[in-house]
Every structure is written in C-alpha cells, then in structure tokens.
Design an enzyme around this catalytic site. Structure first.
Site, PDB file in Angstrom:
ATOM      1  N   HIS A   1     -72.315  50.452 -12.705  1.00 33.04           N
ATOM      2  CA  HIS A   1     -73.775  50.527 -12.869  1.00 33.04           C
ATOM      3  C   HIS A   1     -74.176  51.343 -14.086  1.00 33.04           C
ATOM      4  CE1 HIS A   1     -75.135  48.434  -9.242  1.00 33.04           C
ATOM      5  NE2 HIS A   1     -74.087  48.953  -8.643  1.00 33.04           N
TER       6      HIS A   1
ATOM      7  N   ASP B   1     -73.429  49.724 -17.406  1.00 31.01           N
ATOM      8  CA  ASP B   1     -73.521  48.805 -18.561  1.00 31.01           C
ATOM      9  C   ASP B   1     -74.981  48.558 -18.935  1.00 31.01           C
ATOM     10  OD1 ASP B   1     -73.918  47.254 -16.226  1.00 31.01           O
ATOM     11  OD2 ASP B   1     -72.732  45.543 -16.934  1.00 31.01           O
TER      12      ASP B   1
ATOM     13  N   GLY C   1     -68.314  41.472  -5.744  1.00 29.06           N
ATOM     14  CA  GLY C   1     -68.169  42.438  -6.835  1.00 29.06           C
ATOM     15  C   GLY C   1     -67.070  42.091  -7.817  1.00 29.06           C
TER      16      GLY C   1
ATOM     17  N   ASP D   1     -69.718  41.758 -17.213  1.00 32.08           N
ATOM     18  CA  ASP D   1     -69.017  40.624 -16.603  1.00 32.08           C
ATOM     19  C   ASP D   1     -68.824  39.486 -17.598  1.00 32.08           C
ATOM     20  OD1 ASP D   1     -69.431  42.297 -14.530  1.00 32.08           O
ATOM     21  OD2 ASP D   1     -70.760  40.983 -13.389  1.00 32.08           O
TER      22      ASP D   1
HETATM   23  P1  ADP Z   1     -70.428  38.392  -7.497  1.00 33.85           P
HETATM   24  O1  ADP Z   1     -70.198  39.839  -7.197  1.00 33.85           O
HETATM   25  O2  ADP Z   1     -69.321  37.545  -6.964  1.00 33.85           O
HETATM   26  O3  ADP Z   1     -70.754  38.132  -8.932  1.00 33.85           O
HETATM   27  P2  ADP Z   1     -73.175  37.584  -7.000  1.00 33.85           P
HETATM   28  O4  ADP Z   1     -74.014  37.938  -5.828  1.00 33.85           O
HETATM   29  O5  ADP Z   1     -73.567  38.130  -8.315  1.00 33.85           O
HETATM   30  O6  ADP Z   1     -71.691  38.020  -6.617  1.00 33.85           O
HETATM   31  O7  ADP Z   1     -73.088  36.008  -7.150  1.00 33.85           O
HETATM   32  C1  ADP Z   1     -72.600  35.201  -6.099  1.00 33.85           C
HETATM   33  C2  ADP Z   1     -73.191  33.809  -6.226  1.00 33.85           C
HETATM   34  O8  ADP Z   1     -72.503  33.080  -7.281  1.00 33.85           O
HETATM   35  C3  ADP Z   1     -72.985  32.954  -4.991  1.00 33.85           C
HETATM   36  O9  ADP Z   1     -74.001  33.198  -4.019  1.00 33.85           O
HETATM   37  C4  ADP Z   1     -73.079  31.547  -5.560  1.00 33.85           C
HETATM   38  O10 ADP Z   1     -74.431  31.166  -5.741  1.00 33.85           O
HETATM   39  C5  ADP Z   1     -72.430  31.695  -6.933  1.00 33.85           C
HETATM   40  N1  ADP Z   1     -70.999  31.309  -6.855  1.00 33.85           N
HETATM   41  C6  ADP Z   1     -69.927  32.105  -6.917  1.00 33.85           C
HETATM   42  N2  ADP Z   1     -68.774  31.396  -6.783  1.00 33.85           N
HETATM   43  C7  ADP Z   1     -69.144  30.104  -6.636  1.00 33.85           C
HETATM   44  C8  ADP Z   1     -68.436  28.880  -6.450  1.00 33.85           C
HETATM   45  N3  ADP Z   1     -67.122  28.829  -6.372  1.00 33.85           N
HETATM   46  N4  ADP Z   1     -69.167  27.750  -6.345  1.00 33.85           N
HETATM   47  C9  ADP Z   1     -70.514  27.790  -6.401  1.00 33.85           C
HETATM   48  N5  ADP Z   1     -71.229  28.892  -6.572  1.00 33.85           N
HETATM   49  C10 ADP Z   1     -70.565  30.049  -6.688  1.00 33.85           C
HETATM   50  P1  NG1 Z   2     -71.335  41.927  -9.830  1.00 31.70           P
HETATM   51  O1  NG1 Z   2     -71.129  42.768  -8.653  1.00 31.70           O
HETATM   52  O2  NG1 Z   2     -70.070  41.283 -10.246  1.00 31.70           O
HETATM   53  O3  NG1 Z   2     -72.399  40.881  -9.648  1.00 31.70           O
HETATM   54  C1  NG1 Z   2     -72.972  43.568 -11.350  1.00 31.70           C
HETATM   55  C2  NG1 Z   2     -73.513  43.292 -12.755  1.00 31.70           C
HETATM   56  C3  NG1 Z   2     -72.768  44.072 -13.844  1.00 31.70           C
HETATM   57  C4  NG1 Z   2     -72.678  45.547 -13.505  1.00 31.70           C
HETATM   58  C5  NG1 Z   2     -72.114  45.706 -12.087  1.00 31.70           C
HETATM   59  C6  NG1 Z   2     -72.097  47.145 -11.628  1.00 31.70           C
HETATM   60  C7  NG1 Z   2     -74.465  41.145 -13.417  1.00 31.70           C
HETATM   61  C8  NG1 Z   2     -74.201  39.763 -13.826  1.00 31.70           C
HETATM   62  N1  NG1 Z   2     -73.404  41.884 -13.084  1.00 31.70           N
HETATM   63  O4  NG1 Z   2     -71.746  42.916 -11.099  1.00 31.70           O
HETATM   64  O5  NG1 Z   2     -73.428  43.894 -15.096  1.00 31.70           O
HETATM   65  O6  NG1 Z   2     -73.922  46.187 -13.654  1.00 31.70           O
HETATM   66  O7  NG1 Z   2     -72.861  44.965 -11.130  1.00 31.70           O
HETATM   67  O8  NG1 Z   2     -71.310  47.932 -12.453  1.00 31.70           O
HETATM   68  O9  NG1 Z   2     -75.608  41.571 -13.382  1.00 31.70           O
HETATM   69 MG    MG Z   3     -72.442  38.750 -10.024  1.00 33.63          MG
END
Ligand code: ADP
Ligand code: NG1
Ligand code: MG
Length: 466
Positions: A57, A59, A151, A198
């Site tokens: 948290h 970046d 995450g 990311d």
């Molecule tokens: P993360 O920590 O994995 O980045 P986020 O909450 O930022 O979690 O994003 C997760 C979302 O990304 C899911 O709810 C979905 O909408 C999308 N997603 C991730 N993996 C897939 C996949 N294999 N197919 C379709 N959508 C996906």
């Molecule tokens: P995840 O948990 O992978 O969605 C998010 C943010 C990063 C960073 C981390 C905390 C996006 C796309 N990703 O990651 O930029 O702030 O939380 O370190 O917003």
């Molecule tokens: Mg994400």
C-alpha cells in the site's frame, strides 16, 4: 545495481519455445477455442501474477515496492475477427461470455463483472493514442490460474494480458514501461485507484529475479534474494474483490488527505500535493524526518470529515471534488496518522530490504525476516488491511518454521508470503497444511492451489502460432 534497460514489448516468441511441461495447457486452450469459435487461434499472450515481498500500500503514494512475478498467469488465446466485433469467453464456465464492438469500448462506473478487466486492457491501447485506424476485432478465450481476489494480482494480469493482445493484434509496439503505465491508468476504470506495482511487474519481470520497482520515472532493478531460503505463498482462502468494496479506495483517500493536511500545515501548495511521496520530495526530508513530521502535525485519533474540511479551509462539496472519489463520498472518519505512519515506515523497510539483499552478511535472512514481520504488524495494526484468518495463517506460518511472514497484496483476505529455510521447507508445508488447511473442511480441498513455494516467473509475452 543499475535498473534493467527498458525494452520493446511484446517479446514475440514462437509456439515451439513453450516448454514441453507447459504445452499441454496451451493445447487444451486451442481445443476449447476451436470448439467455441470454430477456428484456430492465431496467437497466445500470457501475463503473470505476482507476490509482493515487501512494500504494501505504498505504490499509490509514490514509493518503491519489491515484488516478483509468480509462475501462475493469465493466458489468452486470440484471433483477429476481421471486423469490429470482440468476443470474449473464459475456459472457466463460471465467467459469462461477453461481446462488444471496438467502436464503443465503454465501462460503466460500478460494473464489477470480470469482462471489465478485459476491457480495461483494450482501453489502455485505445487511450495510448497510437491506433492509426479502428481497433481490430478479436476472438478471445481466457484461461487464468492465479488464485483470484487473493492479493496475487489476478486482476492486473488480466488487464495486462488483454492490453498485449490488443497491441499485438494491431501491430503496435510499446516499451514494457509504456505498457505498464498505460495499464496502471486503465485498470482504474474498474474503480480501484491503485498504484503501478502489479502492472509494472507483469511486464518488467524476468525469470529468476525479484525487482525493486520505482515510480516516476518507472524503472525496475534486479534484487538478488539470499540463498538458503524459499518464499512460500499461502492463501487464507478469504476472497477480497477490491473493486466490489470501498476498503481499497478508502485507504488511497486517507493517504491523500494525510498528504494534503501535512502540506497545508506546512504552508505548501496542498491542492497539488496528493501523494505522501510528493510531500516528502517537496520538503526534501528523509523518511525518519517524515515520521517525525506526522507525529508533530497529525493526531492519532480519527479525523472527522468536518475536521478535515476545517483544516483545509474548504466546504464538503469541494473536498469531495479535490480529494475523494465515487465510492468514498460516504466516509465520515479518516485515520490519517496511522495510515501515514504505515506508509513512511513501510517505504523505509523497502529500502532496508533492498540494502540487506545487496550487501548480505551472515544475519541477512534474520534481518529480512524482521522487516517482513514488522511489515505485517504495520499492515494489521496501522493500516488495518489484514483479517483474522490471515493473521492466524501468518502465526501458523511462523510457528511452522518461517523466519518471516506477512500478508501480501492489498489484504483484507488473500495470501501470506513466508520466508522459509530451504531445509525446513518440507516440514513447513506439512505443518501449515495440517494446521490451516486440513483443520477446515472448506479449505482442505483447496490446498494444492493455495500453498506453494513460489517460482520466480517471467514477464508478459506473446507466442505466435505459425
Ligand atoms: P487480485 O488480488 O487477484 O488482483 P482483485 O479483487 O483485484 O484481486 O481482482 C479479482 C477479479 O479479477 C475477479 O473478481 C475477476 O473479475 C477478475 N479475474 C481474476 N482472474 C480471473 C480469471 N481467471 N478469469 C476471469 N476473471 C478473472
Ligand atoms: P491486489 O491485491 O493484487 O489487487 C493492490 C493494488 C496494488 C497495491 C496493492 C497493495 C491495483 C491494481 N493493485 O493489489 O497497486 O496498491 O494492492 O500493496 O490496484
Ligand atoms: Mg487486483
């Protein structure tokens, strides 16, 4: 160590370069693609997830972070459609098909379906201003193996993967950092106001290397991790979909308000200073001085919205416009002191982590472990982005032989990353399996994809089928 030289993305490889042990997945996806669309895909794109070793948290506050790509990725098989139509399907039938036209790539605010992440990638290319003509239509089949909402950055892997599909389909060339920056901005169409960690590691990762990612300007520098330890990822199995709740954006806004209040109190141009890192740059202070400044200028109790307005000398309407965003307008309390203390101390830990890796001594792993443990405490207590299951998992990891363990990614669920001595890996895995996974019927069936020693993955790439 110098930052890695930026290079043109996508690295285009031939299908024959895919290692034999990975080919089966690609071949299966060809067959699913053919069943769905009645034709062969023309190319594949893969983009990896990541595990962040330290720097949580920060970046979006302008500070460097230290992630590495993991082997798990998003893979898309694609073919140009020959017109303006986009068809997107997912190998996992839980994700509904989607179609649209490249004439109208709109993302309605508040939509949280999976295809929105795919569209963000296309928007990154549209917004680049590099398209000389109408964007090519596409047939796409998505296959993701990154645990989602855990995450490990499944969201950005999907955004980056679809951006690279669009870049390749339209014969556009970008550098890796250009694509990372375009995707960082475009993922915000999903609603989260994240930083660029990311997307940067998804494009700039190199096999076998952790990276220090620095922003503004964006660069990636190799970090040599110490020998004798393995970094193990364990998923708490609590999902946290960042775009579907306000948790993430509330933290972004709290950091913004902390920056603006400090700036205002010091007579700086607070309207222009929206990141804690920018306040530090303006003041030319080091991080310990920034921590002292927070202690001097902010109080530890939460600020009410009214108090923030009074401090900044503006009305609520104006605050909503200058500092808040859509899903945070309702928030009435802001813990500015705790959030700023986390950010400056975490930014400091990233520098220390990198310095210990660059000049390892006999105690290097102990020193890195302490930084990881301190990072977790700060995330849990000051940033309040952990959850009871994740705290319990981190404790189990430490009791099972990890030297250091912490939540990774945004938190409120998702994964922990633990540094484990190589010779204790086997007993560590057994212990965590028994104590965290087998003790709970819902987790027991998910242990294979939830608990793994991370292999340092490669950055995004295109594979052409000739
Ligand atoms: P993360 O920590 O994995 O980045 P986020 O909450 O930022 O979690 O994003 C997760 C979302 O990304 C899911 O709810 C979905 O909408 C999308 N997603 C991730 N993996 C897939 C996949 N294999 N197919 C379709 N959508 C996906
Ligand atoms: P995840 O948990 O992978 O969605 C998010 C943010 C990063 C960073 C981390 C905390 C996006 C796309 N990703 O990651 O930029 O702030 O939380 O370190 O917003
Ligand atoms: Mg994400």
């Amino acid at each position: 160590m110098e930052p890695t030289k930026d290079s043109t993305c996508p690295p285009i490889k031939n299908f024959s370069e895919i290692p034999n042990d990975k080919k089966k997945r690609y071949q299966e996806l060809i067959s699913v693609f053919q069943q769905k669309y009645g034709k062969q895909p023309q190319f594949f794109v893969q983009a990896p997830g990541r595990v962040n070793l330290i720097g949580e948290h920060i970046d979006y506050c302008g500070y460097s972070v230290l992630p590495m790509a993991v082997e798990q990725n998003i893979l898309i098989a694609a073919a140009r459609s020959g017109d303006d139509k986009i068809f997107v399907a997912n190998k996992d039938s839980n994700y509904a098909d989607f179609e649209c036209s490249t004439n109208n790539l709109t993302i309605a605010e508040g939509t949280t379906s999976w295809h929105v992440y795919f569209l963000c990638g296309l928007k990154a290319i549209e917004d680049s201003g590099q398209l000389q003509q109408q964007m090519s239509g596409l047939y796409c089949m998505v296959d993701g193996v990154i645990p989602k909402s855990a995450g490990l950055s499944s969201s950005s892997a999907l955004v980056c993967c679809s951006a690279l599909v669009a870049a390749f389909a339209n014969n556009l060339k970008f550098t890796k950092s250009e694509l990372a920056e375009l995707c960082t901005v475009s993922e915000r169409y999903c609603g989260t106001q994240g930083g660029g960690m990311d997307q940067s590691i998804a494009f700039m990762a190199e096999e076998g290397q952790a990276k220090l990612i620095t922003f503004n300007p964006l660069s990636a520098t190799n970090v040599q991790l110490p020998s004798g330890v393995v970094f193990v990822v364990s998923n708490s199995c609590v999902e946290m979909h960042k775009a579907a709740t306000a948790n993430f954006n509330i933290r972004v806004v709290e950091c913004r308000l902390a920056a603006q209040l400090i700036a205002k109190k010091l007579g700086l141009d607070w309207l222009q200073l929206k990141k804690l890192g920018d306040v530090q740059k303006t003041l030319k202070y080091d991080l310990p001085q920034m921590l002292a400044t927070v202690q001097q200028l902010l109080h530890a109790e939460a600020y009410t919205k009214q108090e923030v307005c009074t401090e900044l000398g503006i009305e609520e309407d104006e605050l909503n416009k200058t500092s808040l965003c859509g899903n945070t307008l309702h928030v009435q309390q802001f813990k500015l002191y705790n959030r700023a203390m986390h950010v400056f101390s975490e930014a400091n830990r990233v520098h220390q982590f990198k310095a210990f890796c660059d000049n390892p001594d006999a105690d290097v792993t102990q020193k890195l472990a302490k930084l990881m443990n301190d990072s977790h405490s700060s995330c849990r207590d000051l940033y309040e982005c952990s959850c009871p299951e994740l705290d319990s998992l981190v404790n189990i990891c430490l009791q099972s032989g990890a030297l250091g363990s912490r939540l990774t990614g945004a938190g409120w669920g998702g994964c922990a990353v633990s540094m484990v001595p190589t010779e204790q890996l086997k007993s560590f895995m057994e212990n965590v399996k028994t104590k965290y996974y087998q003790s709970d019927s819902k987790r027991a069936g998910k242990v294979t994809e939830s608990l793994f020693a991370s292999k340092l993955g490669n950055g995004a790439a295109v594979y052409e089928l000739t």
